[in-house]
Design a protein around this motif. Structure first.
Motif, short mmCIF file in Angstrom:
data_model
loop_
_atom_site.label_atom_id
_atom_site.label_comp_id
_atom_site.label_asym_id
_atom_site.label_seq_id
_atom_site.Cartn_x
_atom_site.Cartn_y
_atom_site.Cartn_z
N GLN A 198 -8.24 -42.76 70.02
CA GLN A 198 -7.05 -44.03 70.74
C GLN A 198 -8.36 -44.89 70.76
OE1 GLN A 198 -4.03 -42.13 72.03
NE2 GLN A 198 -3.67 -40.81 69.83
N ARG A 199 -8.86 -44.14 72.47
CA ARG A 199 -9.27 -45.37 73.27
C ARG A 199 -10.80 -45.20 72.95
NH1 ARG A 199 -8.92 -45.98 79.07
NH2 ARG A 199 -9.91 -47.66 79.32
N MET A 200 -11.93 -44.55 72.72
CA MET A 200 -13.31 -44.76 72.41
C MET A 200 -13.54 -45.06 71.03
SD MET A 200 -14.09 -41.30 74.72
CE MET A 200 -16.43 -41.70 74.91
N ASN A 201 -12.14 -44.99 70.02
CA ASN A 201 -12.43 -44.50 68.46
C ASN A 201 -13.40 -44.07 67.85
OD1 ASN A 201 -10.44 -46.79 68.89
ND2 ASN A 201 -11.95 -48.15 69.53
N TYR A 202 -13.78 -42.93 68.23
CA TYR A 202 -14.34 -41.74 67.43
C TYR A 202 -13.78 -41.16 66.81
CZ TYR A 202 -18.52 -42.92 70.16
OH TYR A 202 -19.76 -43.77 71.08
N SER A 203 -13.95 -40.61 65.95
CA SER A 203 -13.43 -39.56 65.30
C SER A 203 -13.50 -38.28 65.58
CB SER A 203 -13.95 -39.01 63.85
OG SER A 203 -13.88 -38.42 62.73
N VAL A 204 -13.15 -37.22 65.41
CA VAL A 204 -13.03 -35.77 65.93
C VAL A 204 -14.21 -34.71 65.55
CG1 VAL A 204 -11.48 -34.21 66.23
CG2 VAL A 204 -9.68 -35.93 66.37
N ASP A 205 -14.31 -35.38 64.05
CA ASP A 205 -15.83 -34.42 63.57
C ASP A 205 -16.65 -34.69 64.30
OD1 ASP A 205 -14.58 -33.92 60.98
OD2 ASP A 205 -14.44 -35.73 60.31
N CYS A 206 -16.81 -36.41 65.09
CA CYS A 206 -18.33 -36.17 66.22
C CYS A 206 -18.17 -34.90 67.16
CB CYS A 206 -17.76 -37.22 66.84
SG CYS A 206 -17.15 -37.65 68.18
N LEU A 207 -16.91 -34.20 67.31
CA LEU A 207 -17.13 -33.22 68.48
C LEU A 207 -18.28 -31.87 68.05
CD1 LEU A 207 -13.63 -32.86 69.24
CD2 LEU A 207 -14.94 -33.72 71.28
N LEU A 208 -18.51 -31.66 66.91
CA LEU A 208 -19.07 -30.73 66.48
C LEU A 208 -20.74 -30.88 66.57
CD1 LEU A 208 -17.97 -30.11 62.31
CD2 LEU A 208 -17.41 -28.78 64.29
N HIS A 209 -20.97 -32.26 66.74
CA HIS A 209 -22.55 -32.49 67.40
C HIS A 209 -22.19 -32.84 68.60
CE1 HIS A 209 -22.76 -33.33 63.33
NE2 HIS A 209 -21.94 -34.12 63.71
N VAL A 210 -21.83 -32.96 69.57
CA VAL A 210 -21.04 -33.27 71.15
C VAL A 210 -20.55 -32.35 71.63
CG1 VAL A 210 -21.72 -35.07 72.48
CG2 VAL A 210 -22.28 -35.34 70.69
N PRO A 211 -20.34 -31.44 71.27
CA PRO A 211 -19.38 -30.37 71.45
C PRO A 211 -18.90 -29.92 72.77
CG PRO A 211 -21.17 -28.41 71.12
CD PRO A 211 -21.40 -29.88 71.29
N GLU A 212 -20.56 -30.85 74.03
CA GLU A 212 -19.89 -30.87 75.63
C GLU A 212 -18.87 -31.62 75.95
OE1 GLU A 212 -24.23 -29.42 74.79
OE2 GLU A 212 -22.66 -31.34 73.93
N TYR A 213 -19.05 -32.43 74.95
CA TYR A 213 -17.52 -34.26 75.64
C TYR A 213 -16.66 -32.91 75.54
CZ TYR A 213 -14.09 -37.04 75.39
OH TYR A 213 -12.72 -37.87 75.48
#
Length: 439
Positions: free
Chosen positions: A318-333
Motif C-alpha cells: 500500500q505504501r511502497m507500491n510493490y508487488s507481493v511477488d518481489c518478496l521471493l527475490h528479497v525475502p530479507e524484507y
C-alpha cells in the motif's frame, strides 16, 4: 452546505441506480430507497449495489422496509455491523423473517449474546431458511451435549453454520476427541471454545486421517493430545500439510540460534507455525509453493507473529507500491525490524528521491540488503538533513556502550607488595643460579 452535499450524493446514487436497474422502475422509488438507506447510515457508494442485486427491494413497501430496518437496529447491533449484514445477506430485510426473529431472539437473551453472534445467527438462519423454532432446537441440541450458555454463545459467534450441522455429527466429533484421550471437560470448555469450527469437521473424512498422519510421522499420542488442547486449531489442518511443513523444517539451513527459537515449543508446534505463516502469505497473493520457498529462504519468519508479517506486507503493497511477488527475490524484507529499519530507510530514500539526489532508480533490494552502517554511510551521512529522518546514528540518538563503565577494573590484576624477606629470598635464589653457572 451539508444539505447540498446530501442532495449531490442522492443524485449520484440515482444516476448509478438508473444505469443498473430496468427503465420501468420509477425514479421516485429509487430516490426513496436511496434516501431511506442513507438515513440509516449506509454509504452512498454501496446503496446502488444493494438495490440492484436485490430486486425484491423494488417491490417492497417503503414503510415496511423502514420498519424492518428499525427492527434490525432494535437488536442493538452496531451500525457498521448492520450495513455489513445487509450487504452480505439483504434477504434479512424481509418483514416476515424479522417479525419471527423479533420474538425468537428473546430466547437467546438469556445467553447475553454479543452483536456479532446475533449478526451471524440471523445471516445463517436466513441462508439456511430456518425459523426461530428450528434454530432454537439447534441451540438446545448444543446444550444437551454439555455446552454451557457461554460456550454456546462462542460457538454461534465463531461458527454460526453449526445450526446446519446435525446433532449426530456434533456428538461424533466430541466422542472421537474423548476416545482419543482428551478429557470431556477439556473438549467442551477449551477445544470447542477456542476452535468452534472443529464441530463442522468430519470424523471419518478429516479427523481420523489427520491423527493417522501425525502418528505415521512418529509424533507420540500424548504430545498430539497436549498440542490439540493447547492449540485446537491444529485440528483444522488439511491432510498432507503436516508432512510438507515437516519436510521444510528438516531442510532448514540457518543459524543455530534461529533453530532453537523455531523448535523451542517442540516439532509439532513448529509445523503448525509454518502452516500459519504459509496461510498468511497465501492470503496476500502468493501460491503455496512460493510461500514455502520464501519461508525456507527466510526462516526467521517462522518465529514472528502473523500480525507483524501482515503489517510489513501491507506497508510494502500500500505504501511502497510493490508487488507481493518481489518478496521471493528479497525475502530479507520480512526478516528485518519494521520500526527500526524498514520505515526509516524508506523515508530516507523517498526524501532523496523527491529531492532528485539519487542518480538511479532504487529498488527493494537497495533498501534492505545493506547493513545499518553501510546504509548510513551511503545515504544518510552525506546529507545532514537525513540524520533526523534516519535517527539511528543521529546526534540525538546515543549509542549505548556494550559494557558498563568501570568494568575494566574487575579484570586488572591485583598488586602485591614486595617485603624485605621476599627480596632476600630472590637474591639468594639468583646467587645459587650464578654459582651453578661458574661451576
Amino acid at each position: 452546505m451539508h444539505e447540498r452535499h446530501s442532495q449531490w450524493q442522492q443524485q449520484e446514487a440515482l444516476a448509478m441506480l438508473s444505469s443498473e436497474t430496468t427503465p420501468s422502475v420509477s425514479p421516485l422509488l429509487l430516490i426513496s430507497l436511496a434516501s431511506l438507506f442513507q438515513r440509516y447510515g449506509f454509504p452512498p457508494s454501496q446503496i446502488p449495489h444493494i438495490i440492484s442485486n436485490n430486486s425484491f427491494l423494488l417491490d417492497s413497501n417503503i414503510p415496511e422496509l423502514e420498519k424492518s430496518l428499525a427492527t434490525l437496529f432494535s437488536f442493538r447491533i452496531p451500525q457498521n455491523a448492520v450495513v455489513s449484514l445487509i450487504r452480505n445477506c439483504p434477504a434479512v430485510l424481509e418483514p416476515k423473517f424479522l417479525q419471527n426473529w423479533e420474538q425468537g431472539l428473546s430466547k437467546l437473551k438469556a445467553m447475553n449474546p454479543s452483536s456479532s453472534m446475533i449478526v451471524n445467527f440471523l445471516e445463517c438462519s436466513r441462508r439456511f431458511q430456518l425459523d426461530p423454532v428450528e434454530a432454537s432446537k439447534k441451540v438446545e441440541a448444543l446444550k444437551s451435549l454439555g455446552f454451557s450458555d457461554d460456550v454456546v454463545s462462542k460457538i454461534l459467534e465463531g461458527f454460526p453454520s453449526v445450526i446446519a450441522v446435525s446433532r449426530r455429527q456434533l456428538a461424533s466429533v466430541i466422542e472421537f476427541l474423548v476416545e482419543f484421550g482428551i478429557p470431556r471437560d477439556e473438549v467442551v470448555d477449551r477445544v470447542v471454545r477456542l476452535n468452534p469450527r472443529v464441530l463442522g469437521i468430519g470424523v471419518e473424512q478429516r479427523l481420523k486421517p489427520l491423527i493417522r498422519e501425525l502418528e505415521e510421522l512418529r509424533f507420540p499420542r500424548h504430545e498430539i493430545r497436549t498440542e490439540v488442547v493447547r492449540v485446537p486449531r491444529i485440528l483444522g489442518m488439511e491432510i498432507g500439510e503436516f508432512s510438507r511443513c515437516l519436510r521444510l523444517l528438516e531442510g532448514l539451513k540457518c543459524r543455530e540460534a534461529i533453530k532453537e527459537r523455531i523448535f523451542q515449543d517442540g516439532l509439532l508446534r513448529a509445523c503448525f507455525e509454518v502452516k500459519l505463516k504459509v496461510d498468511c502469505l497465501c492470503h496476500h497473493g502468493l501460491i503455496r509453493s512460493d510461500a514455502l520457498k520464501l519461508l525456507w529462504k527466510e526462516p526467521r519468519l517462522i518465529t514472528y507473529d502473523v500480525e507483524s508479517i501482515e503489517k510489513k506486507i501491507g506497508f510494502l503493497v500500500q505504501r511502497m507500491n510493490y508487488s507481493v511477488d518481489c518478496l521471493l527475490h528479497v525475502p530479507e524484507y520480512l526478516g528485518v525490524n519494521f520500526e527500526k529499519q524498514i520505515v526509516p530507510r524508506y523515508n530516507v530514500m523517498e526524501y532523496l528521491k523527491a529531492k532528485g539526489t539519487l542518480g538511479f532508480e532504487f529498488g527493494l533490494k537497495d533498501m534492505v540488503k545493506p547493513t545499518r552502517l553501510r546504509f548510513y554511510n551511503l545515504y544518510v551521512k552525506p546529507y545532514p538533513e537525513c540524520e533526523k529522518i534516519y535517527g539511528r546514528f543521529s546526534g540525538i540518538t546515543k549509542v549505548k556502550s556494550k559494557h558498563p563503565p568501570g568494568l575494566w577494573k574487575l579484570f586488572k590484576p591485583p598488586k602485591f607488595l614486595t617485603t624485605d624477606e621476599d627480596a632476600k629470598n630472590l637474591k639468594s635464589f639468583m646467587d645459587t643460579l650464578s654459582n651453578k653457572n661458574h661451576t
